[in-house]
Design a protein around this motif. Structure first.
Motif, short mmCIF file in Angstrom:
data_model
loop_
_atom_site.label_atom_id
_atom_site.label_comp_id
_atom_site.label_asym_id
_atom_site.label_seq_id
_atom_site.Cartn_x
_atom_site.Cartn_y
_atom_site.Cartn_z
N LEU A 96 -15.95 24.26 43.26
CA LEU A 96 -16.09 23.64 42.41
C LEU A 96 -16.71 21.88 42.50
O LEU A 96 -17.12 21.20 43.66
N PRO A 97 -17.41 21.51 41.48
CA PRO A 97 -18.27 20.43 41.43
C PRO A 97 -17.21 18.66 41.80
O PRO A 97 -15.88 19.20 41.40
N VAL A 98 -17.21 18.34 42.48
CA VAL A 98 -16.50 17.04 42.54
C VAL A 98 -15.92 15.76 41.01
O VAL A 98 -15.18 14.94 40.82
N THR A 99 -16.84 16.17 39.99
CA THR A 99 -16.76 15.82 39.00
C THR A 99 -15.23 15.03 38.14
O THR A 99 -14.91 17.27 38.63
N GLY A 100 -14.82 14.89 38.04
CA GLY A 100 -13.69 14.65 37.34
C GLY A 100 -12.50 14.77 38.42
O GLY A 100 -11.41 13.96 38.32
N VAL A 101 -13.05 14.77 39.50
CA VAL A 101 -11.80 15.24 40.32
C VAL A 101 -11.52 13.50 40.96
O VAL A 101 -11.59 12.46 40.81
N LEU A 102 -9.37 13.47 40.54
CA LEU A 102 -8.96 11.88 41.08
C LEU A 102 -8.37 11.41 42.31
O LEU A 102 -8.36 10.55 42.66
N LEU A 103 -8.58 12.73 43.04
CA LEU A 103 -7.83 12.98 44.30
C LEU A 103 -8.09 14.03 44.96
O LEU A 103 -7.53 15.08 44.42
N VAL A 104 -8.16 14.13 46.66
CA VAL A 104 -8.38 15.34 47.69
C VAL A 104 -7.03 14.37 48.79
O VAL A 104 -6.73 12.95 49.05
N LEU A 105 -6.69 15.55 49.05
CA LEU A 105 -5.62 15.03 49.78
C LEU A 105 -5.72 16.30 51.04
O LEU A 105 -5.71 17.26 50.60
N GLU A 106 -5.50 16.13 52.12
CA GLU A 106 -5.22 16.50 53.56
C GLU A 106 -3.67 16.37 53.93
O GLU A 106 -3.51 15.54 54.46
N ILE A 107 -3.04 17.04 54.55
CA ILE A 107 -2.27 17.62 55.59
C ILE A 107 -2.92 17.40 57.17
O ILE A 107 -3.35 18.51 57.09
N ILE A 108 -3.08 16.75 57.79
CA ILE A 108 -3.35 16.79 59.31
C ILE A 108 -2.59 17.13 59.82
O ILE A 108 -1.27 17.77 59.66
N SER A 109 -3.19 18.66 60.12
CA SER A 109 -2.56 19.36 61.42
C SER A 109 -3.08 18.88 62.89
O SER A 109 -4.28 18.73 63.21
N PRO A 110 -2.09 19.51 63.57
CA PRO A 110 -3.14 19.81 65.00
C PRO A 110 -4.34 19.73 64.89
O PRO A 110 -4.49 21.39 65.17
N GLY A 111 -5.27 19.68 65.73
CA GLY A 111 -6.85 19.95 65.94
C GLY A 111 -7.37 19.72 64.65
O GLY A 111 -8.88 19.54 65.00
#
Length: 175
Positions: A96-111
């Motif tokens: 999907l395009p990033v148009t209209g994205v308000l937030l991206v979230l990443e949960i940090i995992s080992p590695g």
């Protein structure tokens, strides 16, 4: 493997290998991500439930969906954030395009620390995504909220996930 991997190639690879996620940066560096653990999934689920309980429509929230990430030099990559929030429901698709994205979230995992805290943060900023949150899997599940400032992110707030879940998503521009 082709000498240059496209998003169509990544889609085919993920279709053949349902266990791993394949991502590629706009410069062409490919990552193979192993399946996430239970604790990782619970953090994403808790944040989705918080957003939904506050009235953010379900069709504007998604876990592990592909985003087409434009690069500075015209390259296009594909990233699969742990959670995405849009201003309006996106059209269906694999990347999907990033148009209209308000937030991206990443949960940090080992590695994944380096990719999540440096590489993706730069790529998401270049793509113009207004907010990038990282959740550490430390005892407090610390959330670091970044806001776009020009072409890079600055830290807006850092707090335990339990504190975030006691706020209103509207306070973070996510209503």
């Amino acid at each position: 493997m082709p000498s240059v991997v496209s998003l169509d190639d990544l889609t085919a690879m993920m279709t053949a290998d349902e266990v791993h996620r394949y991502e590629i940066g706009p410069e062409g560096a490919m990552s193979i991500v192993p399946p996430q653990g239970y604790a990782h999934a619970i953090v994403a689920t808790r944040i989705m439930a918080w957003l939904a309980a506050a009235g953010v429509p379900a069709e504007r929230i998604a876990q592990a969906v592909g985003l087409r990430i434009p690069g500075r030099d015209g390259g296009v990559g594909g990233r699969i954030p742990d959670l995405v929030v849009w201003s309006k429901a996106p059209s269906d698709g694999v990347w999907l395009p990033v148009t209209g994205v308000l937030l991206v979230l990443e949960i940090i995992s080992p590695g994944s620390e380096g990719v999540d805290t440096v590489t993706k943060r730069k790529e998401y900023a270049v793509a113009g995504i207004p907010q990038y949150w990282m959740v550490d899997q430390d005892p407090a599940q610390t959330v670091t909220m970044h806001r776009l400032d020009g072409d890079h992110y600055t830290v807006h707030a850092t707090m335990p996930l339990a504190w975030v879940l006691n706020t209103d998503p509207a306070e973070h521009g996510l209503s």
